[in-house]
Design an enzyme around this catalytic site. Structure first.
Site, mmCIF file in Angstrom:
data_model
loop_
_atom_site.group_PDB
_atom_site.id
_atom_site.type_symbol
_atom_site.label_atom_id
_atom_site.label_comp_id
_atom_site.label_asym_id
_atom_site.label_seq_id
_atom_site.Cartn_x
_atom_site.Cartn_y
_atom_site.Cartn_z
ATOM 1 N N HIS A 177 0.856 -1.187 0.000
ATOM 2 C CA HIS A 177 0.000 0.000 0.000
ATOM 3 C C HIS A 177 0.888 1.232 0.000
ATOM 4 O O HIS A 177 1.887 1.271 0.722
ATOM 5 C CB HIS A 177 -0.886 -0.024 1.256
ATOM 6 N N ARG A 189 -7.012 9.938 0.243
ATOM 7 C CA ARG A 189 -6.805 10.402 -1.137
ATOM 8 C C ARG A 189 -8.149 10.542 -1.844
ATOM 9 O O ARG A 189 -8.336 11.433 -2.654
ATOM 10 C CB ARG A 189 -5.899 9.434 -1.895
#
Ligand SMILES: Cc1cc2nc3c(=O)[nH]c(=O)nc-3n(C[C@H](O)[C@H](O)[C@H](O)COP(=O)(O)OP(=O)(O)OC[C@H]3O[C@@H](n4cnc5c(N)ncnc54)[C@H](O)[C@@H]3O)c2cc1C
Length: 468
Positions: A250, A273
């Site tokens: 990740h 995000r």
């Protein structure tokens, strides 16, 4: 009636256990840790569902076909259509099961990287993994107290062996908290999770991805691939592992300034995000479409770090931080995110000229409004109207071992298959321990879904196996 034995008390084991009860069976759920929950309680972005009531209420047009297409694209050449069909066609009913049967709040939807529409569900309270998993845990504890005694939970109980008669799995051997070795008879659902914390020198990461041994992880220390080893150690017709080198790294693990070298890190939720967080190099410029899939964002981050342009920062403006307020308050309280009163303070902290950051945010706003095209191809913009006099949240981030896509070979009915592709009688698997559902890249929100969908299927199949 023999019970179904569920090994692992994360979301998948809990889903399987409830499914066994719904289909008239008895269940014993074992977990090696003193508390249930596994990695499931850590999940911070949400659970996917296509064609849900929540999406309809929010006027989001989606379908299981669109979700299938996005998943297949992300899975690349390792896509397995039977498993992707099972995942995506059961997604709306999985969300409905959680909301209607258990009363879990999944009333918010956001878009994560690689999805063509918003389909990742969460509630208005805290982290979705905890909200969902703790609800199923409490309900199973209530079932255990029920008068018909169809459910039993054994904590501190580590399964060390599967029992077999011929090629049929007939039970488990486990070690309890007092060090005794005990046996239970019944068909088995393996729901032991992944191997994202198996960093021992002879472990699964060392064997399949030695290049990742130095990376930090966001997995709990239970994630040592026990189910993977148990299934391949069967004395007759063992199970098979597939795609074991497909480990998802990740892009956004928090670097805690108080312990920058810690092996286990907190995850900076992908939703940060999704709501508009930007990724910046040391000089304050962007380098990637923040809404890209994890493998692509991670690859770009490696380039930045290896070229000496790190550390990478995740920066949220006021509106993005407000949209994920509960998450952000938690990260700030842990010292993982730092709050600045304005952009000037951010520039001083990074030690770069304010005008460089101004250029980054002004350009991003202009890409969002469509006046200019984003040089990194970004098309999904959110909360991009950022003003330099408003507060900002900033975190240092690094790639982390997150999720293991490889695992036990199963079919769409959660049967564990042997090397010839035949189901091993009495053995089922669900959740992160199974391989191949996501091919070479898992989309955010699809693992909680995998846990619920395949857990429900495995529970039903195992209950039918006992009663038929
Ligand atoms: C920080 C973080 C954030 C995440 N965020 C998201 C997200 O927002 N959305 C999403 O979809 N996915 C997310 N994921 C991935 C997702 O949480 C997991 O992949 C999923 O919850 C796995 O569920 P599971 O039930 O298969 O395994 P787990 O939840 O890991 O549970 C496995 C259980 O098995 C037990 N166990 C293991 N071995 C044995 C044994 N030998 N005997 C008995 N018990 C055993 C363990 O103690 C554990 O309780 C995230 C993961 C992490 C680490």
């Amino acid at each position: 009636m023999e019970p179904v034995i569920v090994v692992g008390g994360g979301l998948s084991g809990l889903s399987a256990a409830h499914s066994v009860l719904e289909h008239g069976g008895k269940v014993v759920l074992l977990d090696k840790k003193p508390a249930l929950g596994g990695n499931s309680v850590k999940a911070s972005s949400g659970i996917n569902g296509a064609g849900t009531d929540t999406q309809a209420r929010l006027n989001i047009s989606d379908s299981s076909q669109s979700f299938y297409d996005d998943t297949t694209k992300s899975a690349g050449q390792l896509a397995r259509s039977n498993l992707i069909t099972a995942l995506t066609s059961n997604s709306a009913s999985a969300i409905e099961w959680l909301t209607k049967n258990f009363g879990v709040d999944l009333s918010l939807v956001s878009i994560l990287g690689g999805h063509s529409v918003p389909r990742t569900h969460r509630g208005t309270g805290g982290a979705p993994g905890w909200a969902i998993t703790s609800t199923l845990m409490k309900k199973l504890a209530v079932e255990e107290e029920g008068s018909d005694q169809r459910a039993k939970i054994l904590k501190n109980s580590k399964v060390v062996k599967f029992l077999q008669t011929g090629n049929k799995v007939t039970g488990v051997e486990y070690e309890d908290g007092q060090g005794q070795t005990l046996k239970i008879q019944g068909p088995v659902v393996i729901a032991t999770g992944g191997f994202g914390a198996d960093f021992s020198s002879t472990g699964l990461i060392a064997t399949h991805r030695p290049d990742l041994m130095q990376l930090p992880t966001v997995n709990g220390d239970h994630a040592t691939g026990d189910g993977h080893v148990l299934v391949t150690s069967l004395s007759s017709d063992p199970g098979v592992l597939i795609d074991m080198d497909q480990v998802q790294v990740h892009p956004t693990g928090f670097i805690d300034p108080a312990q920058p070298d810690a092996k286990t890190k907190f995850l900076a939720a992908e939703a940060l995000r999704g709501v508009g967080g930007l990724l910046l190099k040391k000089d304050g410029t962007r380098f990637v479409d923040e809404m890209e899939k994890r493998d692509i964002v991670t690859a770009k981050m490696w380039e930045v770090i290896q070229n000496g342009q790190g550390p990478v920062r995740l920066v949220l403006g006021l509106h993005a931080a407000t949209e994920l307020k509960t998450h952000c308050d938690f990260y700030v309280s842990k010292g993982l995110m730092k709050k600045f009163n304005n952009l000037q303070e951010v520039a001083e902290d990074i030690q770069i000229p304010l005008r460089d950051l101004q250029t980054t945010f002004t350009s991003h706003k202009s890409y969002a409004s469509g006046q200019e095209k984003d040089p990194y191809g970004k098309t999904h913009f959110h909360n991009s109207d950022i003003h330099e006099e408003e507060p900002f949240l900033v975190a240092l981030i690094t790639p982390v071992v997150h999720y293991t896509m490889g695992g036990i070979l199963v079919d769409e009915d959660a049967h564990v298959l042997d090397a010839s592709g035949k189901p091993i009688p009495g053995l089922y698997a669900s959740g992160e321990v199974i391989g191949g559902v996501h091919g070479k890249n898992r989309l955010g929100g699809s693992s909680l879904l995998e846990a619920v969908v395949f857990g429900r299927i495995a529970g039903k199949r195992a209950a039918d196996y006992v009663t038929n």
